[in-house]
Scaffold this motif. Structure first.
Motif, mmCIF file in Angstrom:
data_model
loop_
_atom_site.group_PDB
_atom_site.id
_atom_site.type_symbol
_atom_site.label_atom_id
_atom_site.label_comp_id
_atom_site.label_asym_id
_atom_site.label_seq_id
_atom_site.Cartn_x
_atom_site.Cartn_y
_atom_site.Cartn_z
ATOM 1 N N TYR A 114 2.352 1.774 -3.466
ATOM 2 C CA TYR A 114 1.350 2.255 -4.417
ATOM 3 C C TYR A 114 1.135 3.766 -4.292
ATOM 4 O O TYR A 114 0.834 4.444 -5.271
ATOM 5 C CB TYR A 114 0.015 1.542 -4.195
ATOM 6 C CG TYR A 114 -0.082 0.169 -4.817
ATOM 7 C CD1 TYR A 114 0.681 -0.174 -5.936
ATOM 8 C CD2 TYR A 114 -0.946 -0.796 -4.296
ATOM 9 C CE1 TYR A 114 0.599 -1.434 -6.498
ATOM 10 C CE2 TYR A 114 -1.040 -2.061 -4.863
ATOM 11 C CZ TYR A 114 -0.259 -2.366 -5.961
ATOM 12 O OH TYR A 114 -0.353 -3.620 -6.527
ATOM 13 N N GLN A 115 1.303 4.292 -3.087
ATOM 14 C CA GLN A 115 1.101 5.728 -2.878
ATOM 15 C C GLN A 115 2.210 6.564 -3.504
ATOM 16 O O GLN A 115 2.016 7.760 -3.750
ATOM 17 C CB GLN A 115 1.010 6.025 -1.383
ATOM 18 C CG GLN A 115 -0.220 5.429 -0.719
ATOM 19 C CD GLN A 115 -0.265 5.714 0.774
ATOM 20 O OE1 GLN A 115 0.043 6.822 1.210
ATOM 21 N NE2 GLN A 115 -0.631 4.716 1.565
ATOM 22 N N LYS A 116 3.382 5.941 -3.704
ATOM 23 C CA LYS A 116 4.522 6.619 -4.336
ATOM 24 C C LYS A 116 4.901 7.918 -3.605
ATOM 25 O O LYS A 116 5.282 8.920 -4.226
ATOM 26 C CB LYS A 116 4.227 6.913 -5.814
ATOM 27 C CG LYS A 116 3.955 5.659 -6.644
ATOM 28 C CD LYS A 116 3.809 5.973 -8.110
ATOM 29 C CE LYS A 116 3.481 4.722 -8.924
ATOM 30 N NZ LYS A 116 4.517 3.691 -8.835
ATOM 31 N N LYS A 117 4.788 7.907 -2.294
ATOM 32 C CA LYS A 117 5.115 9.092 -1.496
ATOM 33 C C LYS A 117 6.299 8.844 -0.559
ATOM 34 O O LYS A 117 6.841 9.797 0.000
ATOM 35 C CB LYS A 117 3.909 9.523 -0.652
ATOM 36 C CG LYS A 117 2.713 10.004 -1.439
ATOM 37 C CD LYS A 117 1.692 10.712 -0.535
ATOM 38 C CE LYS A 117 1.217 9.834 0.592
ATOM 39 N NZ LYS A 117 0.145 10.494 1.418
ATOM 40 N N TYR A 118 6.679 7.573 -0.389
ATOM 41 C CA TYR A 118 7.669 7.251 0.622
ATOM 42 C C TYR A 118 8.873 6.529 0.021
ATOM 43 O O TYR A 118 8.755 5.788 -0.960
ATOM 44 C CB TYR A 118 7.044 6.362 1.700
ATOM 45 C CG TYR A 118 5.782 6.926 2.292
ATOM 46 C CD1 TYR A 118 5.815 8.002 3.176
ATOM 47 C CD2 TYR A 118 4.526 6.391 1.964
ATOM 48 C CE1 TYR A 118 4.658 8.528 3.719
ATOM 49 C CE2 TYR A 118 3.365 6.906 2.502
ATOM 50 C CZ TYR A 118 3.433 7.981 3.376
ATOM 51 O OH TYR A 118 2.273 8.500 3.901
ATOM 52 N N THR A 119 10.023 6.755 0.632
ATOM 53 C CA THR A 119 11.228 6.047 0.224
ATOM 54 C C THR A 119 11.224 4.652 0.844
ATOM 55 O O THR A 119 10.473 4.373 1.796
ATOM 56 C CB THR A 119 12.485 6.792 0.697
ATOM 57 O OG1 THR A 119 12.519 6.783 2.142
ATOM 58 C CG2 THR A 119 12.478 8.236 0.200
ATOM 59 N N VAL A 120 12.089 3.797 0.323
ATOM 60 C CA VAL A 120 12.210 2.449 0.870
ATOM 61 C C VAL A 120 12.655 2.530 2.334
ATOM 62 O O VAL A 120 12.191 1.752 3.181
ATOM 63 C CB VAL A 120 13.198 1.613 0.043
ATOM 64 C CG1 VAL A 120 13.496 0.284 0.734
ATOM 65 C CG2 VAL A 120 12.638 1.361 -1.355
ATOM 66 N N GLN A 121 13.510 3.471 2.643
ATOM 67 C CA GLN A 121 13.979 3.629 4.012
ATOM 68 C C GLN A 121 12.835 4.026 4.945
ATOM 69 O O GLN A 121 12.727 3.505 6.062
ATOM 70 C CB GLN A 121 15.086 4.686 4.068
ATOM 71 C CG GLN A 121 15.688 4.842 5.465
ATOM 72 C CD GLN A 121 16.917 5.735 5.473
ATOM 73 O OE1 GLN A 121 17.381 6.184 4.438
ATOM 74 N NE2 GLN A 121 17.462 5.987 6.659
ATOM 75 N N GLN A 122 11.970 4.918 4.474
ATOM 76 C CA GLN A 122 10.824 5.318 5.293
ATOM 77 C C GLN A 122 9.880 4.153 5.532
ATOM 78 O O GLN A 122 9.407 3.934 6.656
ATOM 79 C CB GLN A 122 10.077 6.467 4.613
ATOM 80 C CG GLN A 122 10.777 7.809 4.674
ATOM 81 C CD GLN A 122 10.029 8.870 3.894
ATOM 82 O OE1 GLN A 122 9.658 8.661 2.729
ATOM 83 N NE2 GLN A 122 9.786 10.014 4.529
ATOM 84 N N ASP B 101 0.824 -1.211 0.000
ATOM 85 C CA ASP B 101 0.000 0.000 0.000
ATOM 86 C C ASP B 101 0.859 1.262 0.000
ATOM 87 O O ASP B 101 0.554 2.230 -0.705
ATOM 88 C CB ASP B 101 -0.929 0.003 1.223
ATOM 89 C CG ASP B 101 -1.953 -1.128 1.188
ATOM 90 O OD1 ASP B 101 -2.176 -1.687 0.090
ATOM 91 O OD2 ASP B 101 -2.519 -1.444 2.246
ATOM 92 N N TYR B 102 1.922 1.262 0.800
ATOM 93 C CA TYR B 102 2.816 2.428 0.839
ATOM 94 C C TYR B 102 3.469 2.653 -0.520
ATOM 95 O O TYR B 102 3.599 3.798 -0.978
ATOM 96 C CB TYR B 102 3.900 2.234 1.903
ATOM 97 C CG TYR B 102 3.423 2.400 3.327
ATOM 98 C CD1 TYR B 102 2.640 3.487 3.704
ATOM 99 C CD2 TYR B 102 3.774 1.472 4.318
ATOM 100 C CE1 TYR B 102 2.206 3.642 5.018
ATOM 101 C CE2 TYR B 102 3.352 1.620 5.625
ATOM 102 C CZ TYR B 102 2.562 2.705 5.973
ATOM 103 O OH TYR B 102 2.142 2.858 7.275
#
Length: 277
Positions: A240-248, A237-238
């Motif tokens: 898909y949002q394309k707002k967060y880095t892998v680290q986040q 889900d995260y």
């Protein structure tokens, strides 16, 4: 047990682990003198095609008409009959489970007569698939899944509550999903941490050893498998949002570093997070 309190969210969270197996199906026609005393060893759905079907369970009579769907749970005795010129329905015997738990639906008050107007689109697809069943059983299974998913959705929305079980689970073994609702909630709220089995056992009020055994018996998978599945659901889900880095995302899900998260993600989805679409 009041099965209305059981959150159907568990079925959505573990949808990829659900296994549905059609065992047999047929479309018998019965005359006006037909009476059937029976209980089923598996789940059973009747799609009423014509006539009126009377079903007596625990001394209460229920009526199913053309277009209605009747869902029977295993081990529940009933008396079915028809009136007038008879009836015809399509029946399907099937298994529906998660992991080692093949009676997962028993914890939800779904067994009963589902009014046709609530599942009209899904039953129309199923009826059409039945005609094609000899050539495409996979399509029939997909349509059966759609019908069950709709019934579960209606229950979750409060639009349908089954009346066959009178609010009681038909499980023969002790325990229910109700006992684990606080555990599910805790996991969802604490995904950013390293969740310990001892914490979950304490919430359930039992020893750690018993908790692991109980969880697997009721849900069909281990607590560790459950936590991993929830984390992978949230990771998807995260992304898909394309707002967060892998680290986040790794931090959101309690992984110590992006490498550990990426390794766990690739094991599940077969691609690294950076290439997931």
């Amino acid at each position: 047990m009041n099965t209305n309190t059981t959150d159907i969210g568990i079925l959505n969270e573990l949808s990829e682990m659900i296994a549905l197996r059609m065992k047999s199906f047929m479309d018998p026609a019965h005359d006006g003198d037909w009476v059937e005393h029976k209980s089923h060893a598996d789940y059973d759905l009747w799609f009423i095609q014509s006539g009126i079907v009377k079903i007596a369970i625990h001394g209460t009579e229920h009526t199913a008409r053309p277009g209605d769907v009747v869902l029977f749970y295993p081990g529940i005795p009933y008396i079915a009959s028809t009136i007038g010129s008879g009836c015809r329905f399509i029946y399907v015997h099937f298994d529906f489970g998660i992991g080692q738990q093949q009676r997962i639906l028993d914890d939800f008050q779904l067994s009963g007569v589902v009014p046709g107007e609530l599942v009209r689109e899904e039953t129309a697809l199923f009826d059409a698939s039945y005609v094609r069943s000899k050539g495409n059983r996979l399509y029939m299974k997909a349509c059966l899944t759609a019908v069950l998913a709709k019934i579960i959705e209606l229950h979750g929305q409060g639009a349908y509550i089954g009346t066959f079980a009178h609010g009681k689970s038909s499980r023969k073994t002790g325990g229910s999903l109700d006992v684990l609702q606080r555990v599910f909630q805790y996991v969802d709220e604490r995904l950013h941490t390293a969740i310990k089995m001892s914490e979950l056992a304490a919430i359930a009020g039992v020893s750690e050893k018993y908790f692991i055994s109980y969880f697997k018996k009721i849900v069909g998978i281990t607590p560790g498998q459950y936590i991993y599945q929830i984390k992978m659901n949230r990771a998807r889900d995260y992304l898909y949002q394309k707002k967060y880095t892998v680290q986040q995302i790794a931090s959101f899900l309690g992984y110590p570093d992006p490498f550990t998260f990426s390794k766990a993600f690739k094991k599940y989805y077969r691609v690294p997070p950076s290439k997931f679409e």
